[in-house]
Design a protein around this motif. Structure first.
Motif, PDB file in Angstrom:
ATOM      1  N   ALA A 231       7.362 -13.680  13.299  1.00 17.27           N
ATOM      2  CA  ALA A 231       8.773 -13.352  13.065  1.00 17.27           C
ATOM      3  C   ALA A 231       9.220 -13.825  11.685  1.00 17.27           C
ATOM      4  N   ARG A 232       8.820 -15.023  11.322  1.00 20.29           N
ATOM      5  CA  ARG A 232       9.245 -15.576  10.029  1.00 20.29           C
ATOM      6  C   ARG A 232       8.728 -14.709   8.875  1.00 20.29           C
ATOM      7  N   GLY A 233       7.456 -14.349   8.939  1.00 16.47           N
ATOM      8  CA  GLY A 233       6.883 -13.535   7.872  1.00 16.47           C
ATOM      9  C   GLY A 233       7.418 -12.117   7.855  1.00 16.47           C
ATOM     10  N   HIS A 234       7.583 -11.528   9.036  1.00 17.72           N
ATOM     11  CA  HIS A 234       8.062 -10.148   9.117  1.00 17.72           C
ATOM     12  C   HIS A 234       9.497 -10.041   8.616  1.00 17.72           C
ATOM     13  N   GLN A 235      10.322 -10.998   8.987  1.00 21.36           N
ATOM     14  CA  GLN A 235      11.709 -10.996   8.525  1.00 21.36           C
ATOM     15  C   GLN A 235      11.783 -11.183   7.017  1.00 21.36           C
ATOM     16  N   LYS A 236      10.891 -11.994   6.470  1.00 23.71           N
ATOM     17  CA  LYS A 236      10.849 -12.177   5.017  1.00 23.71           C
ATOM     18  C   LYS A 236      10.459 -10.884   4.321  1.00 23.71           C
ATOM     19  N   CYS A 237       9.523 -10.137   4.923  1.00 20.98           N
ATOM     20  CA  CYS A 237       9.120  -8.854   4.337  1.00 20.98           C
ATOM     21  C   CYS A 237      10.298  -7.888   4.291  1.00 20.98           C
ATOM     22  N   LEU A 238      11.146  -7.910   5.319  1.00 19.02           N
ATOM     23  CA  LEU A 238      12.337  -7.057   5.305  1.00 19.02           C
ATOM     24  C   LEU A 238      13.246  -7.427   4.138  1.00 19.02           C
TER      25      LEU A 238
ATOM     26  N   ASP B  64      12.395  -8.930   1.372  1.00 19.51           N
ATOM     27  CA  ASP B  64      11.747  -8.758   0.070  1.00 19.51           C
ATOM     28  C   ASP B  64      11.514  -7.296  -0.304  1.00 19.51           C
ATOM     29  N   TYR B  65      11.239  -6.455   0.698  1.00 17.78           N
ATOM     30  CA  TYR B  65      10.728  -5.123   0.385  1.00 17.78           C
ATOM     31  C   TYR B  65      11.629  -3.968   0.787  1.00 17.78           C
ATOM     32  N   TRP B  66      12.684  -4.209   1.570  1.00 13.97           N
ATOM     33  CA  TRP B  66      13.442  -3.079   2.081  1.00 13.97           C
ATOM     34  C   TRP B  66      14.019  -2.231   0.951  1.00 13.97           C
TER      35      TRP B  66
ATOM     36  N   VAL C 283       0.840  -1.204   0.000  1.00 14.96           N
ATOM     37  CA  VAL C 283       0.000   0.000   0.000  1.00 14.96           C
ATOM     38  C   VAL C 283       0.872   1.250   0.000  1.00 14.96           C
ATOM     39  N   LEU C 284       1.927   1.252   0.817  1.00 15.24           N
ATOM     40  CA  LEU C 284       2.823   2.408   0.869  1.00 15.24           C
ATOM     41  C   LEU C 284       3.524   2.619  -0.467  1.00 15.24           C
ATOM     42  N   MET C 285       3.978   1.546  -1.089  1.00 10.25           N
ATOM     43  CA  MET C 285       4.682   1.677  -2.369  1.00 10.25           C
ATOM     44  C   MET C 285       3.742   2.053  -3.507  1.00 10.25           C
ATOM     45  N   ALA C 286       2.428   1.884  -3.288  1.00  6.21           N
ATOM     46  CA  ALA C 286       1.446   2.312  -4.283  1.00  6.21           C
ATOM     47  C   ALA C 286       1.078   3.783  -4.124  1.00  6.21           C
ATOM     48  N   GLY C 287       1.671   4.452  -3.146  1.00  3.62           N
ATOM     49  CA  GLY C 287       1.418   5.878  -2.961  1.00  3.62           C
ATOM     50  C   GLY C 287       0.254   6.186  -2.058  1.00  3.62           C
TER      51      GLY C 287
ATOM     52  N   LEU D  32      13.029   0.752  10.581  1.00  2.00           N
ATOM     53  CA  LEU D  32      12.987   0.338  11.979  1.00  2.00           C
ATOM     54  C   LEU D  32      11.798  -0.578  12.245  1.00  2.00           C
ATOM     55  N   PHE D  33      10.671  -0.283  11.634  1.00  2.00           N
ATOM     56  CA  PHE D  33       9.484  -1.136  11.767  1.00  2.00           C
ATOM     57  C   PHE D  33       9.755  -2.521  11.193  1.00  2.00           C
ATOM     58  N   LEU D  34      10.371  -2.580  10.023  1.00  2.00           N
ATOM     59  CA  LEU D  34      10.630  -3.869   9.390  1.00  2.00           C
ATOM     60  C   LEU D  34      11.639  -4.703  10.172  1.00  2.00           C
ATOM     61  N   ALA D  35      12.572  -4.047  10.844  1.00  2.00           N
ATOM     62  CA  ALA D  35      13.630  -4.768  11.573  1.00  2.00           C
ATOM     63  C   ALA D  35      13.221  -5.144  12.986  1.00  2.00           C
ATOM     64  N   VAL D  36      11.977  -4.875  13.373  1.00  2.00           N
ATOM     65  CA  VAL D  36      11.595  -5.034  14.771  1.00  2.00           C
ATOM     66  C   VAL D  36      11.700  -6.492  15.223  1.00  2.00           C
ATOM     67  N   TYR D  37      11.493  -7.458  14.324  1.00  2.00           N
ATOM     68  CA  TYR D  37      11.600  -8.863  14.710  1.00  2.00           C
ATOM     69  C   TYR D  37      13.031  -9.378  14.623  1.00  2.00           C
TER      70      TYR D  37
END
Length: 473
Positions: A305-312, A314-316, A271-275, A335-340
């Motif tokens: 944790a597994r999903g959040h770390q994957k998002c970091l 994939d998307y950072w 959503v953020l990357m879509a503006g 910082l939000f993405l690295a929280v896990y």
């Protein structure tokens, strides 16, 4: 069976870390190398400490005022809405959930309720069919066993049954307050808003020590952390339940991602990357059930944790390149993405502290900052403010002691999730097991088969720690 999540393994990165440490140790010595690592960790912990403190101050100053804010725009904006819920083996909680959905305050001709029976092998499907036979507002979709995609697959399939402007999602154990739908929907007047998150409150905080710890954790997470991200950066996260998303945005993004076990974080970033932006409404309240044992806590937080770390992973980089975020917003999103990863780094920091106690690791000047303060005082400030803003009874402050073992468990969970993800080990979406012991509503129709009671007696309130009217704080 849920669709397996196969993250891109990066074992060479782990090998690179080991080689870099070995080379540095040979060139500069083990003590100096460990000292530099400890100093770098202190910088990271210092940044997160300041972030925790800023969120705590923001919540202490403004959150309670916003909780009591005037009900603006609840009746003047009522676009067509679809409420979606995925259920897999949820016989213990499904009656309370459906009762709460049917009690939502919204024009009936503008509301569609769709509950997906995702290949359940208990009485979930029969219970839902009994509800649908008596309630024309409710539509039930049955998926065959092994349909795949987990929660994302179930929600994506339900999208084909609805035609609405806004989609709301709840989990099977959730029981929203009647006004929560209107409170979430009103934010979509602003065309830049792509998704909105509400506040989740634990309803079974007295069922076990673990449930009590999670109750306090949610107070901190929703009343302080997410509130702070909204107040200071306008960057809250779409939380996956008690959340709404604009249908046009969702369809443009291809729906929920079935290749992740944390579809909520994944959708937030897209959503953020879509503006567009995510907004948080602290007054849109929904009651959910906390895990009641350490084993269930492990399974739930490992998935997160597994999903959040994957998002970091994939998307950072795409997030750092987008033009829709300012430099400050990119830092906060990082910082939000690295929280896990932080609990894992905290474990490493504690290990280095122990080594230092035995004379191993000569700390540089930056390493003189006390690790213990940075590791605990920041989160502790959020937890304390959460208790205060949530107007929790005084004796519940003892629940803060439960965060010591919970934090130790989180170090192990996030470290295991990180290694598994970097090694590319397959992982499937796993639902959280419910107990069904506590409910906030009384079902309007009887269950079709004998089941564990989930209803509270008429006139009772959720078994939480919140102070009730007339009680002393």
């Amino acid at each position: 069976m849920a669709h397996p999540d196969r993250p891109e393994g990066r074992p060479l990165v782990l090998v690179g870390y080991a080689v870099a440490f070995a080379v540095a140790a040979v060139l500069f010595g083990v003590d100096r190398t460990l000292g530099v690592v400890a100093g770098a960790l202190n910088v990271v912990f210092g940044v997160y400490f300041c972030r925790h403190l800023a969120f705590a101050v923001a919540a202490a100053r403004w959150a309670e005022r916003d909780l009591l804010a005037a009900d603006v725009g609840l009746d003047t904006y009522t676009p067509p809405v679809a409420v979606l819920v995925g259920c897999k083996n949820e016989e213990l909680v499904v009656d309370g959930m459906v009762s709460a959905l049917l009690a939502l305050d919204y024009p009936a001709d503008r509301l569609t309720l769709v509950v997906v029976d995702d290949g359940s092998d208990d009485t979930t499907g029969a219970k839902l069919d009994a509800w649908a036979a008596q309630e024309p507002r409710l539509r039930v979709l049955h998926r065959p066993p092994g349909a795949g995609g987990g929660k994302s697959g179930a929600l994506n399939e339900a999208l084909g049954l609805v035609d609405a402007e806004i989609v709301l999602v709840f989990d099977a154990d959730h029981e929203p307050e009647p006004s929560s739908l209107r409170r979430l929907v009103r934010h979509f007047r602003d065309p830049v808003v792509g998704a909105v998150m509400g506040r989740c409150v634990i309803r079974n905080g007295k069922d076990s020590a673990m449930a009590g710890t999670v109750f306090v954790d949610y107070l901190s997470g929703y009343l302080v952390n997410e509130y702070g991200r909204q107040a200071l950066f306008e960057l809250p996260a779409y939380g996956g339940a008690n959340c709404a998303v604009r249908m046009s945005t969702l369809r443009a993004l291809g729906g929920w991602n079935p290749e992740t076990v944390t579809e909520d974080t994944d959708l937030t970033l897209r959503v953020l990357m879509a503006g567009q932006r995510v907004r948080y409404d602290v007054s849109a309240i929904d009651f959910e059930e906390a895990v009641v044992s350490a084993q269930r806590f492990w399974k739930q937080r490992y998935r997160w944790a597994r999903g959040h770390q994957k998002c970091l992973r994939d998307y950072w980089w795409p997030l750092m390149r987008t033009s829709y975020l300012s430099p400050v917003e990119k830092v906060e999103t990082s910082l939000f993405l690295a929280v896990y990863h932080v609990p894992m780094l905290s474990g490493l920091g504690l290990l280095l502290t122990v080594l230092r106690a035995f004379g191993v690791g000569d700390l540089p000047v930056i390493g003189l900052l006390p690790l213990s303060m940075l590791l605990f005082i920041g989160p502790l400030a959020e937890l304390c403010v959460g208790l205060l803003v949530g107007r929790v009874e005084r004796r519940s402050a003892w629940r803060l002691l439960g965060f010591l073992p919970a934090f130790a468990l989180s170090i192990w969970i996030t470290s295991r999730a990180y290694l598994d993800g970097m090694l590319g080990r397959p992982y499937s979406w796993v639902k959280t097991t419910r107990s069904g012991a506590t409910s906030t509503v009384r079902p309007a129709v009887p269950a079709p088969v004998a089941a564990v009671p989930v209803s509270a007696p008429a006139g009772t309130r959720p078994r939480s720690f919140a102070v009730q009217p007339g009680e002393e704080r």
